[in-house]
Scaffold this active site. Structure first.
Site, PDB file in Angstrom:
ATOM      1  N   LYS A   1      11.585  -2.590   9.319  1.00  5.17           N
ATOM      2  CA  LYS A   1      11.947  -1.342   8.599  1.00  5.17           C
ATOM      3  C   LYS A   1      10.636  -0.973   8.096  1.00  5.17           C
ATOM      4  CE  LYS A   1      12.127  -1.797   3.986  1.00  5.17           C
ATOM      5  NZ  LYS A   1      11.397  -0.954   3.029  1.00  5.17           N
ATOM      6  N   ASN A   2       9.737  -1.401   7.565  1.00  4.45           N
ATOM      7  CA  ASN A   2       8.563  -0.673   7.362  1.00  4.45           C
ATOM      8  C   ASN A   2       7.597  -0.343   8.350  1.00  4.45           C
ATOM      9  OD1 ASN A   2       9.202  -1.080   4.629  1.00  4.45           O
ATOM     10  ND2 ASN A   2       7.727  -2.694   4.046  1.00  4.45           N
TER      11      ASN A   2
ATOM     12  N   CYS B   1       8.834   3.512 -10.518  1.00  2.00           N
ATOM     13  CA  CYS B   1       9.772   2.545  -9.553  1.00  2.00           C
ATOM     14  C   CYS B   1      10.110   1.357 -10.169  1.00  2.00           C
ATOM     15  CB  CYS B   1       8.936   2.507  -8.328  1.00  2.00           C
ATOM     16  SG  CYS B   1       9.197   1.304  -7.161  1.00  2.00           S
TER      17      CYS B   1
ATOM     18  N   ARG C   1       2.907   3.023  -8.618  1.00  2.00           N
ATOM     19  CA  ARG C   1       3.092   3.464  -7.113  1.00  2.00           C
ATOM     20  C   ARG C   1       2.877   5.051  -7.039  1.00  2.00           C
ATOM     21  NH1 ARG C   1       7.887   0.746  -3.824  1.00  2.00           N
ATOM     22  NH2 ARG C   1       6.345   1.165  -2.187  1.00  2.00           N
TER      23      ARG C   1
ATOM     24  N   ASP D   1       5.655  -8.556  -0.495  1.00  5.43           N
ATOM     25  CA  ASP D   1       7.136  -8.443  -0.088  1.00  5.43           C
ATOM     26  C   ASP D   1       7.721  -9.839   0.056  1.00  5.43           C
ATOM     27  OD1 ASP D   1       6.968  -5.770  -0.356  1.00  5.43           O
ATOM     28  OD2 ASP D   1       7.173  -5.181   1.817  1.00  5.43           O
TER      29      ASP D   1
ATOM     30  N   ARG E   1      18.981  -1.634   1.565  1.00  2.00           N
ATOM     31  CA  ARG E   1      18.076  -0.987   2.003  1.00  2.00           C
ATOM     32  C   ARG E   1      17.114  -1.562   2.899  1.00  2.00           C
ATOM     33  NH1 ARG E   1      14.251   1.442  -2.937  1.00  2.00           N
ATOM     34  NH2 ARG E   1      13.482   1.972  -0.978  1.00  2.00           N
TER      35      ARG E   1
HETATM   36  N1  EPU Z   1      -1.547   2.740  -4.587  1.00  2.44           N
HETATM   37  C1  EPU Z   1      -2.110   3.820  -5.364  1.00  2.44           C
HETATM   38  N2  EPU Z   1      -2.538   5.019  -4.807  1.00  2.44           N
HETATM   39  C2  EPU Z   1      -1.796   5.327  -3.799  1.00  2.44           C
HETATM   40  C3  EPU Z   1      -1.342   4.334  -2.902  1.00  2.44           C
HETATM   41  C4  EPU Z   1      -1.154   3.341  -3.674  1.00  2.44           C
HETATM   42  O1  EPU Z   1      -2.586   3.394  -6.585  1.00  2.44           O
HETATM   43  O2  EPU Z   1      -2.104   6.557  -3.392  1.00  2.44           O
HETATM   44  C5  EPU Z   1      -1.343   1.415  -5.260  1.00  2.44           C
HETATM   45  C6  EPU Z   1      -0.111   1.208  -5.307  1.00  2.44           C
HETATM   46  O3  EPU Z   1       0.672   1.572  -6.792  1.00  2.44           O
HETATM   47  C7  EPU Z   1       0.218  -0.504  -5.122  1.00  2.44           C
HETATM   48  C8  EPU Z   1      -1.109  -0.628  -4.150  1.00  2.44           C
HETATM   49  O4  EPU Z   1      -1.795   0.543  -4.301  1.00  2.44           O
HETATM   50  O5  EPU Z   1      -0.346  -1.018  -6.660  1.00  2.44           O
HETATM   51  C9  EPU Z   1      -0.517  -0.876  -2.528  1.00  2.44           C
HETATM   52  O6  EPU Z   1       0.444   0.045  -2.448  1.00  2.44           O
HETATM   53  P1  EPU Z   1       0.748   0.605  -0.986  1.00  2.44           P
HETATM   54  O7  EPU Z   1       0.346   1.908  -0.952  1.00  2.44           O
HETATM   55  O8  EPU Z   1       0.038  -0.242   0.136  1.00  2.44           O
HETATM   56  O9  EPU Z   1       2.397   0.454  -0.870  1.00  2.44           O
HETATM   57  P2  EPU Z   1       3.028   1.357  -0.229  1.00  2.44           P
HETATM   58  O10 EPU Z   1       2.607   1.960   1.279  1.00  2.44           O
HETATM   59  O11 EPU Z   1       3.943   2.118  -1.213  1.00  2.44           O
HETATM   60  C10 EPU Z   1       4.271  -0.515   1.523  1.00  2.44           C
HETATM   61  C11 EPU Z   1       5.562  -0.902   1.737  1.00  2.44           C
HETATM   62  C12 EPU Z   1       5.997  -1.958   0.628  1.00  2.44           C
HETATM   63  C13 EPU Z   1       4.921  -3.185   0.273  1.00  2.44           C
HETATM   64  C14 EPU Z   1       3.666  -2.490  -0.109  1.00  2.44           C
HETATM   65  C15 EPU Z   1       2.509  -3.438   0.159  1.00  2.44           C
HETATM   66  C16 EPU Z   1       6.589   0.548   3.201  1.00  2.44           C
HETATM   67  C17 EPU Z   1       7.549   1.597   3.463  1.00  2.44           C
HETATM   68  N3  EPU Z   1       6.595   0.116   1.888  1.00  2.44           N
HETATM   69  O12 EPU Z   1       4.495   0.109   0.314  1.00  2.44           O
HETATM   70  O13 EPU Z   1       7.319  -2.544   0.899  1.00  2.44           O
HETATM   71  O14 EPU Z   1       5.419  -3.757  -0.672  1.00  2.44           O
HETATM   72  O15 EPU Z   1       3.358  -1.599   1.306  1.00  2.44           O
HETATM   73  O16 EPU Z   1       2.430  -4.257   1.300  1.00  2.44           O
HETATM   74  O17 EPU Z   1       5.814   0.397   3.980  1.00  2.44           O
HETATM   75  C18 EPU Z   1       9.400  -3.386   0.700  1.00  2.44           C
HETATM   76  O18 EPU Z   1       9.612  -3.245   1.838  1.00  2.44           O
HETATM   77  O19 EPU Z   1      10.216  -4.052  -0.075  1.00  2.44           O
HETATM   78  C19 EPU Z   1       8.397  -2.635  -0.087  1.00  2.44           C
HETATM   79  C20 EPU Z   1       8.273  -2.337  -1.085  1.00  2.44           C
END
Ligand code: EPU
Length: 418
Positions: free
Chosen positions: A22-23, A116, A121, A306, A398
Site C-alpha cells: 500500500k505505502n 490523527c 503528523r 507499522d 484501508r
Molecule cells: N514529521 C514531521 N514533519 C513532517 C513529516 C513528518 O514532524 O513534515 C514527523 C511525523 O509527525 C512523525 C515522523 O516525522 O512523527 C515520521 O513521519 P513520516 O513522515 O515518516 O510518516 P509518513 O510519511 O506520514 C509513512 C507511512 C506510515 C508509516 C510512517 C513511518 C505512508 C503512506 N505512510 O507515513 O504508514 O507509519 O511512514 O514509517 O507511507 C500505515 O501504513 O499504517 C502508516 C501509518
C-alpha cells in the site's frame, strides 16, 4: 459498519500470499501525475486507501482503469491541482500529490491534514523542501498553496527529521526541477527505493535512493512506464506474527524477506523459529516458546512502527516482561487499552509500554482505532479464549487486502459481519 467476529484458539497452518505494498503504491499512483503519458502499475493492492488516491487523482485530471491489481493512469492535463479536505481527512497520504502537482502544473492546493489517531503528523518538512525548491507557500482556510510559476530549481535539502512521504514528495518535485537537488537525511525505506525505480523508468535521473543522501538531476519531461509494486512488508510481517502468536506453521510467500530483517532478528531472539527457504518466502515453524524481548521502533532498516502494535500483541503471549518503545509517533498505543480489555497486562509510561506476559487473553468487544492497531487486535483475538468482536474494521480495510480471507484460508475462525 462492518465488524470481525473471531473465535480464538486455532493454530494457523498453510500458505499466505503477500499483496503489493500500500505505502509503495500510493506514491507510485501520485507519480503518474508527472507525465501526460500512460503509467501502468501492477500488483496494486485493492484496499481503501488506494481507492481514495484513485478518486483524488481522477478529480485532478487522471483517467484511470483498474483491472484487478493492474492500474493504468493517463493524465493529459491537470484539470484541478487540488486535494480537498474531504479526501485528506480520510487519508493523510493525499499530501503526496503536492510535489508532483507543483512540478508538473506549477501550482498545488492541498488541505492541511488535521490531527490523527497516532500523532500530530504535520507536513512542515514537505513544505519547507518545496520552498527551498523555489515554490511560494501560503496558507489560508485550512489549505496550503504552493506556487512555482517559473518552475522549480534544484537545491540542497536537509530534512530535520526523517520523513517517508516527505522524502517521496520532494523526490517527485525534484525530478522535474532545473538542475541538481540533493536530499540529505532522506528516508531509506524500501518504498522510497520503489518510487525511485518507477521514476527512473519514467526518465528521471536519481542516485542514492535507499541511502540517506539522494541526488536528483532534473529533466525537462518524463514519459510513461510500466512498473510492478513491491511486496507489502508490513502485511507480510503481520502474518509472520499471526503464525508466531498462534504457534502455527505458516509459509508467507511473495514477500521480500530482506525487508523484514529487523522483525525476523527480533523474533529469533524471542525464540520464534522463522526460516527463509528463498528470498521471497518466510516459513514460521510451530511449537516455539516465546520469550519477552524489548523492542524500540526506528526508521528503516530498524523495526517498523507499522509493526509495533502487532509485536505488542505477541509480547502479551511471551514469558516475562518486555518494553515496547515507540519513537516515531507520539500517540501510537491506542491498541494497548483494547488489549488490556482482553486481559493483557500492559502499563503505559510515555513512549514506553511495559508488557508483562504471559496473559491468558479472553474474547471481548473491542474497537479498532487505526490501521495497525486493528491488526494487533485481530492477532490477539486469534489466541484469545472465546469470541472477540472487533468494531470499526474500516480501519483495517484501508490497508489489508482481504485479511479475513487470507487468515481463514490458513485455519483462523474469522468472519466479517455487517
Ligand atoms: N514529521 C514531521 N514533519 C513532517 C513529516 C513528518 O514532524 O513534515 C514527523 C511525523 O509527525 C512523525 C515522523 O516525522 O512523527 C515520521 O513521519 P513520516 O513522515 O515518516 O510518516 P509518513 O510519511 O506520514 C509513512 C507511512 C506510515 C508509516 C510512517 C513511518 C505512508 C503512506 N505512510 O507515513 O504508514 O507509519 O511512514 O514509517 O507511507 C500505515 O501504513 O499504517 C502508516 C501509518
Amino acid at each position: 459498519m462492518d465488524k470481525f467476529v473471531i473465535e480464538g484458539g486455532a493454530p494457523l497452518h498453510g500458505v499466505i500470499p503477500t499483496s503489493g505494498s500500500k505505502n509503495s503504491a500510493l506514491p507510485a499512483l501520485a507519480a503518474a501525475l508527472l507525465t501526460e503519458d500512460k503509467v501502468v502499475l501492477k500488483r496494486v493492492p485493492r484496499v481503501r486507501d488506494i481507492r481514495t488516491m484513485e478518486r483524488l487523482l481522477t478529480d485532478i485530471g487522471s483517467y484511470i482503469t483498474v483491472e484487478g491489481e493492474r492500474v493504468t493512469l493517463e493524465t493529459p492535463v491537470i484539470v484541478s491541482p487540488e486535494a480537498p479536505y474531504e479526501l485528506v481527512k480520510t487519508m493523510r497520504a493525499s499530501s503526496l500529490v503536492l510535489g508532483p502537482l507543483v512540478a508538473r502544473a506549477g501550482r498545488a492546493r492541498v488541505s492541511l491534514p488535521g490531527g490523527c489517531a497516532i500523532g500530530a503528523r504535520p507536513i512542515n518538512q514537505h513544505l519547507s523542501g518545496l520552498e527551498l525548491l523555489g515554490a511560494k507557500i501560503s496558507q489560508e482556510h485550512g489549505y496550503v498553496e504552493a506556487v512555482a510559476a517559473g518552475g522549480l530549481k534544484g537545491t540542497r535539502i536537509v530534512f530535520d527529521r526523517i520523513t517517508v512521504t516527505g522524502t517521496e514528495d520532494i523526490l517527485m518535485a525534484a525530478v522535474l526541477a532545473e538542475g541538481e537537488t540533493i536530499i540529505e537525511n532522506a528516508a531509506r525505506e524500501p518504498e522510497v527505493v520503489d518510487l525511485s525505480n518507477l521514476l527512473i523508468k519514467m526518465g528521471a535521473k536519481i542516485e542514492g535512493a535507499g541511502t540517506s543522501v539522494i541526488r536528483i538531476e532534473g529533466v525537462a519531461k518524463l514519459r510513461g512506464a510500466e512498473h510492478e509494486i513491491i511486496a507489502d512488508r508490513i502485511e507480510a510481517g503481520t502474518y509472520v506474527i499471526a503464525a508466531a502468536i498462534t504457534g502455527g506453521d505458516v509459509t508467507i510467500t511473495g514477500c521480500v524477506a530482506d525487508h523484514l530483517g529487523a522483525l525476523t532478528v527480533k523474533l529469533a531472539k524471542a525464540g520464534v523459529r522463522v526460516v527463509q527457504p528463498d528470498e521471497t518466502t518466510l516459513h514460521v515453524l510451530p511449537g516455539s516458546v516465546i520469550h519477552a524481548v524489548d523492542m524500540s521502533t526506528e526508521e528503516y532498516p530498524g523495526f517498523a512502527t507499522d509493526l509495533q502494535a502487532q509485536y505488542m500483541a505477541l509480547m502479551t503471549q511471551a514469558d516475562g516482561i518486555s518494553i515496547v518503545k515507540e519513537t516515531i509517533f507520539e500517540n501510537r498505543f491506542m491498541h494497548a487499552q483494547e488489549l488490556m480489555r482482553m486481559g493483557a497486562n500492559i502499563r503505559l509510561e510515555g513512549r514506553e509500554a511495559i508488557v508483562a506476559g504471559r496473559s491468558r487473553l479472553s474474547g471481548a468487544g473491542v474497537i479498532a482505532s487505526d490501521l495497525r492497531a486493528s491488526a494487533s487486535l485481530v492477532l490477539a483475538a486469534l489466541v484469545a479464549k472465546g469470541e472477540t468482536v472487533i468494531d470499526r474494521v474500516y480501519h483495517i480495510d484501508r490497508g489489508y487486502e482481504n485479511i479475513e480471507g487470507k487468515l481463514a484460508a490458513v485455519g483462523a475462525n474469522i468472519r466479517r459481519v455487517e
